[in-house]
Scaffold this motif. Structure first.
Motif, mmCIF file in Angstrom:
data_model
loop_
_atom_site.group_PDB
_atom_site.id
_atom_site.type_symbol
_atom_site.label_atom_id
_atom_site.label_comp_id
_atom_site.label_asym_id
_atom_site.label_seq_id
_atom_site.Cartn_x
_atom_site.Cartn_y
_atom_site.Cartn_z
ATOM 1 N N HIS A 39 31.879 -29.749 -11.298
ATOM 2 C CA HIS A 39 30.937 -30.540 -10.492
ATOM 3 C C HIS A 39 29.712 -30.954 -11.285
ATOM 4 O O HIS A 39 29.202 -32.058 -11.134
ATOM 5 C CB HIS A 39 30.513 -29.749 -9.239
ATOM 6 C CG HIS A 39 31.598 -29.701 -8.207
ATOM 7 N ND1 HIS A 39 31.789 -28.624 -7.378
ATOM 8 C CD2 HIS A 39 32.553 -30.600 -7.876
ATOM 9 C CE1 HIS A 39 32.822 -28.863 -6.575
ATOM 10 N NE2 HIS A 39 33.302 -30.050 -6.866
ATOM 11 N N LEU A 40 29.241 -30.046 -12.161
ATOM 12 C CA LEU A 40 28.074 -30.384 -12.982
ATOM 13 C C LEU A 40 28.388 -31.567 -13.902
ATOM 14 O O LEU A 40 27.594 -32.507 -14.030
ATOM 15 C CB LEU A 40 27.627 -29.153 -13.791
ATOM 16 C CG LEU A 40 26.514 -29.395 -14.813
ATOM 17 C CD1 LEU A 40 25.244 -29.913 -14.145
ATOM 18 C CD2 LEU A 40 26.216 -28.105 -15.591
ATOM 19 N N ASP B 57 30.545 -33.819 -13.371
ATOM 20 C CA ASP B 57 30.636 -35.005 -12.510
ATOM 21 C C ASP B 57 29.236 -35.561 -12.243
ATOM 22 O O ASP B 57 29.010 -36.765 -12.306
ATOM 23 C CB ASP B 57 31.336 -34.591 -11.199
ATOM 24 C CG ASP B 57 31.818 -35.799 -10.413
ATOM 25 O OD1 ASP B 57 31.995 -36.878 -11.013
ATOM 26 O OD2 ASP B 57 32.017 -35.651 -9.192
ATOM 27 N N ARG B 58 28.283 -34.676 -11.986
ATOM 28 C CA ARG B 58 26.902 -35.127 -11.746
ATOM 29 C C ARG B 58 26.294 -35.745 -12.996
ATOM 30 O O ARG B 58 25.461 -36.648 -12.912
ATOM 31 C CB ARG B 58 26.043 -33.940 -11.276
ATOM 32 C CG ARG B 58 26.324 -33.518 -9.828
ATOM 33 C CD ARG B 58 25.673 -32.174 -9.503
ATOM 34 N NE ARG B 58 24.251 -32.157 -9.792
ATOM 35 C CZ ARG B 58 23.591 -31.117 -10.314
ATOM 36 N NH1 ARG B 58 24.239 -30.000 -10.611
ATOM 37 N NH2 ARG B 58 22.302 -31.190 -10.531
ATOM 38 N N MET B 59 26.703 -35.263 -14.173
ATOM 39 C CA MET B 59 26.160 -35.818 -15.424
ATOM 40 C C MET B 59 26.749 -37.192 -15.736
ATOM 41 O O MET B 59 26.347 -37.820 -16.703
ATOM 42 C CB MET B 59 26.431 -34.865 -16.595
ATOM 43 C CG MET B 59 25.589 -33.606 -16.532
ATOM 44 S SD MET B 59 25.661 -32.600 -18.045
ATOM 45 C CE MET B 59 27.240 -31.820 -17.894
ATOM 46 N N GLY B 60 27.725 -37.603 -14.953
ATOM 47 C CA GLY B 60 28.229 -38.962 -15.120
ATOM 48 C C GLY B 60 29.562 -39.079 -15.844
ATOM 49 O O GLY B 60 29.962 -40.188 -16.216
ATOM 50 N N PRO C 290 33.156 -39.916 -16.339
ATOM 51 C CA PRO C 290 34.048 -40.738 -15.513
ATOM 52 C C PRO C 290 35.398 -40.067 -15.280
ATOM 53 O O PRO C 290 36.419 -40.510 -15.784
ATOM 54 C CB PRO C 290 34.189 -42.026 -16.334
ATOM 55 C CG PRO C 290 33.949 -41.619 -17.743
ATOM 56 C CD PRO C 290 33.013 -40.443 -17.710
ATOM 57 N N PHE C 291 35.360 -38.981 -14.498
ATOM 58 C CA PHE C 291 36.612 -38.296 -14.153
ATOM 59 C C PHE C 291 37.511 -39.226 -13.356
ATOM 60 O O PHE C 291 37.029 -40.015 -12.527
ATOM 61 C CB PHE C 291 36.320 -37.066 -13.279
ATOM 62 C CG PHE C 291 35.825 -35.868 -14.029
ATOM 63 C CD1 PHE C 291 36.627 -35.230 -14.972
ATOM 64 C CD2 PHE C 291 34.562 -35.338 -13.768
ATOM 65 C CE1 PHE C 291 36.173 -34.099 -15.646
ATOM 66 C CE2 PHE C 291 34.102 -34.207 -14.439
ATOM 67 C CZ PHE C 291 34.909 -33.589 -15.376
#
Lengths: 596, 265
Positions: free
Chosen positions: A95-96, A98-101, A103-104
């Motif tokens: 999740h971290l 993902d928050r950092m951007g 592109p999953f």
């Protein structure tokens, strides 16, 4: 001076950057040393993904199951407590990112998508196309760049660590590093040092590793008294693409997305794969392991592919088997595996969307590394380790997509652990009188000696011979007589090293001097790997001896610990933490894994 | 490349020997000169394995002993970007430059290796690309977070948004686009690499909160207005990043920001 803590981190891959951003976030300072610009670290090569039991697929996955899969996949050699902490932390790590951007890849609802990987029956692997390592590394590189622009992180890119600076009490107080352009040596003071320098694949000459993965810095620590654990556990990846200069990785995600491994049923069948009908193909992994099929753990897949070729079933009589994606729609392949298909196409020329790929196992990862306790502390006070260069988490065999996770977990654990150590230790100048100058002088003398070597041996030839020796004798199948012979030959190579010549008269930005230092360190570590393998008379995970084909928990459920001495590594053994899960035999032919 | 029906077109009549012409330089300030090496031809060589051969035994084609050529390499899978150089006049990664393909293209038996020309040349084929990392600082190429503790999942993202951002996020800072750009020289123009990253972060739901700071950077003297629209960048990008689209979209944002941005101040 402020009361800010100053930590030196050696290595700017995923583990080093993870540690750096945590230390900077806590308000302290980092000196970050890396042989290459950190954005070019080996972490970029990780392809398939990062594991975490986020459980968005309604499969009833959980961190405990991830924990169990990891310990079971590692053949119970991993200390369990850190594995439990890591798998607990995994969903938050994803999740971290993902928050950092990062592109999953996403589902239709816009959530994180997950794919399957080896050694599990769950969709647990988050991925960004097929270049997940690159994407995760870039996210951390970006966060650390923010701190760099604010001044709390100083980067020393193009510097190579040569040794630790130890005080009179045996405490690590900094490092000596070399500027690879000028060959200038400098001592750097630090309140604590975190090693995050990655794996030692270059010991095998050709491997899936990047050229910086020499294990040299870690070997230097070992030669200064750091304990090195489970060195004999080297992962050979089942699917790589043999090349003149390296073995390029073909990600496990190819099988995670439905790729099938096969050979023609008839030995030496000369037909092209498209002309071999389904009934004449042998899908040997699916045949032997109905529950996990092509997604058995790597040690097992590698041994099966290796044995199939030894038995004469290799494609067109050569050491290769097919990895087939051609039954999957090209659009799906491009979306989920684009980056790795491009690699195959680029280097081999065939299009894997149409033609099965030809692959063979290649040295990939070291489960072994610097010994650390559950807080990533080595045995040397003030010295910590994280990522592939530490021995924890993966036991006798690493599961795919657990390496990116263990790097971040290791960095996130080593950082607060180092800060806590510094906060609680007496930091007087006692015992530090002259230690920086003394270590600097010592390293300069070694450099001088190398610069003036004009013997008859070619150091690159010695490297090549070491690589071949290790690949032939200390990989998939191991025999005691050959291991003993390998160590004898390593000793010869060490002798010959004393007689090398530096074939570069121009010392500006020369690669000859750094390579010579790396080669010496690789030779030392090669002995640790070889003698660890010779001593361990059982088969477990990636370590397989036909003379001792079974796992032997009574005698060998133990961590190998190597300590340096000039004559030979001194081996001892310590208990493995099995406090959570009772060891049970691995059997991937069945899906029910619990002993009950 | 050179793929037909999914299988590779092979070099028909390979030469016995391969000639390798390398543009060399001893130190940053010393003059450049060429040296030619000869190695026996083998199948499946790439530029890196050729250089490794020469390094092992650095003797020129005329039999003169010389110093081993210096170059950068790391991943050898065209994903770290470090081994970029100019090969037969075209900028690209040397790991993925296959000798057979080069010989098919050129029709001869010689390949030519030169360092990139837009960056300080350290020695031989090695250059210093640290200005590219400075560009990333200048354009605020990161997402600001409140902290690294567990704050739950990230923002929902559509598949199409992910696909577009992924394309920009694959930039490995290799510098091909800057080498090929007729407008880029040291500090006069920040170049397509950084503009692609502005696009990447301005598209992200959290990243776009610092959008104006990035657009301000794009309005500096070395900003986006210096693009001459030659479109060389998009042709040489090894990752197929839609750089001209990034320039177009960012330029539009910058124009609007320039016209109305001051009203918010």
């Amino acid at each position: 001076m402020s009361n800010k803590i100053n930590i030196a981190i050696v290595g700017g891959g995923l583990a080093g950057l993870a540690a750096a951003m945590k230390i900077a976030e806590a308000g302290h300072n980092v000196d970050l040393f890396s042989v290459v610009p950190v954005k070019r670290s080996h972490s970029v090569c990780a392809q398939g993904g990062i594991n975490g039991a986020v459980n968005t697929k309604g499969e009833g996955d959980s961190p405990w199951k991830h924990f169990d899969d990891t310990v079971y996949g590692g053949d119970f050699l991993a200390d369990q407590e850190p594995v439990r902490r890591m798998t607990d932390m995994a969903p938050a790590i994803i999740h971290l990112f993902d928050r950092m951007g990062v592109p999953f890849s996403r589902t239709k609802e816009g959530l994180l998508d997950f794919r399957r990987f080896g050694g599990t029956l769950h969709h647990r692997t988050a991925f960004a196309g097929a270049s997940t390592g690159q994407q995760l590394l870039y996210a951390l590189d970006e966060q650390v760049r923010k701190y760099e622009s604010e001044g709390s992180v100083r980067k020393f890119e193009g510097w190579e660590m040569l040794s630790l600076v130890m005080d009179d009490h045996g405490v690590c107080r900094g490092i000596v590093a070399m500027d690879l352009q000028t060959l200038e040596l400098k001592a750097f003071e630090a309140d604590a040092v975190i090693m995050a320098s990655g794996g030692p694949g270059l010991i095998y000459g050709k491997s899936t590793n990047s050229q910086v993965c020499t294990g040299s810095a870690v070997s230097a620590c070992y030669q200064q008294g750091a304990r090195y654990a489970n060195g004999e556990f080297i992962q050979v990846h089942p699917t790589s693409i043999p090349g003149e200069d390296k073995l390029r990785l073909m990600s496990e995600s190819a099988r995670g997305e439905g790729g099938r491994v096969w050979v023609p049923k008839t030995q030496g069948d000369e037909r092209d794969p498209q002309n071999i009908p389904e009934s004449e193909r042998w899908y040997f992994l699916e045949d032997k392991y109905p529950a996990y099929g092509n997604l058995v753990p790597r040690d097992i897949a590698t041994r099966e592919i290796f044995q199939t070729c030894l038995d004469g079933y290799g494609v067109k009589g050569e050491n290769q088997v097919y990895l087939d994606l051609s039954h999957i729609p090209a659009e799906t392949l491009d979306r989920k595996l684009g980056a790795i298909l491009e690699i195959y196409e680029m280097f081999i020329g065939d299009d894997p969307r149409q033609v099965p790929m030809r692959i063979f196992p290649g040295v990939h990862y070291s489960m072994g590394g610097l010994w650390v306790d559950f807080e990533q502390r080595t045995n040397i006070p003030g010295l910590f380790a994280a990522g592939e260069c530490d021995f924890s988490i993966h036991g006798a065999n690493r599961l795919g997509a657990n390496s990116l996770l263990s790097c971040v977990y290791g960095g996130f654990t080593a950082a607060p652990s180092a800060l806590e150590y510094v906060a609680n230790v007496e930091r007087g100048d006692s015992g530090t009188n002259g230690i920086y100058d003394a270590e600097l002088k010592k390293q300069k003398e070694i450099n001088d000696q190398i610069v003036h070597s004009n013997g008859s041996e070619n150091q690159y030839k010695i490297h090549e011979e070491m690589g071949k020796l290790m690949t032939e004798n200390v990989t998939v199948i191991r025999y005691n007589d050959r291991l003993q012979e390998t160590d004898n030959k390593l000793l010869e190579l060490i002798d010959r090293f004393q007689n090398i010549s530096i074939n570069d008269s121009n010392l500006w930005a020369t690669q000859a001097v750094p390579h010579a230092r790396q080669l010496w360190n690789m030779l030392q570590l090669a002995r640790v790997i070889t003698l660890g393998a010779l001593n361990r008379n059982e088969s477990r995970g990636a370590h397989f001896k036909p003379e001792f084909p079974d796992r032997n928990d009574d005698e060998w459920l133990k961590t190998t610990v190597a300590e340096y001495s000039e004559e030979a590594p001194v081996l001892s053994y310590e208990q493995v933490d099995v406090s959570h899960i009772e060891p049970r035999l691995r059997d991937y032919s069945k899906s029910s894994k619990k002993a009950d | 490349m050179s793929s037909k029906n999914g299988t590779k077109v092979r070099l028909d009549a390979p030469p016995d020997k391969l000639r390798v012409r390398i543009r060399r330089r001893e130190k940053t300030d010393s003059p450049q000169y060429d040296e030619v090496f000869e190695i026996p031809y083998r199948r499946n060589l790439n530029v890196i394995s050729v250089l490794m051969d020469i390094r092992k035994n650095p003797v020129t084609a005329d039999g003169k002993e010389t110093t081993p050529p210096v170059w950068d390499m790391n991943c050898l899978e065209q994903v770290c970007g470090i081994c970029t150089m100019v090969i037969n006049g075209r900028v690209r990664q040397s790991c993925s430059a296959l000798i057979d393909d080069l010989l098919v293209e050129s029709g001869g038996n010689e390949i030519r290796l030169e360092p990139m020309s837009k960056f300080p040349n350290v020695r031989d084929l090695k250059v210093d690309r640290s200005p590219m990392f400075d560009h990333l600082k200048k354009v605020h190429a990161w997402v600001e977070l409140d902290g690294y503790h567990d704050l739950g999942a990230g923002p929902h993202t559509s598949q199409s948004m992910q696909a577009e951002r992924y394309a920009y996020s694959r930039c490995m800072t290799c510098g091909c686009c800057l080498e090929a750009c007729p407008q880029y020289f040291e500090d006069n123009y920040i170049g397509p690499q950084a503009i692609g990253q502005v696009r990447l972060f301005n598209m992200h739901p959290t990243g776009q909160m610092d959008r104006e700071e990035r657009l301000d950077a794009m309005m500096d003297d070395d900003g986006i207005a210096n693009c001459g629209n030659s479109q060389n960048c998009v042709q040489v990008c090894p990752m197929n990043i839609p750089l001209t689209r990034a320039i177009y979209e960012t330029n539009r944002e910058v124009t609007v920001h320039g016209l109305f941005g001051w009203l918010k101040k």
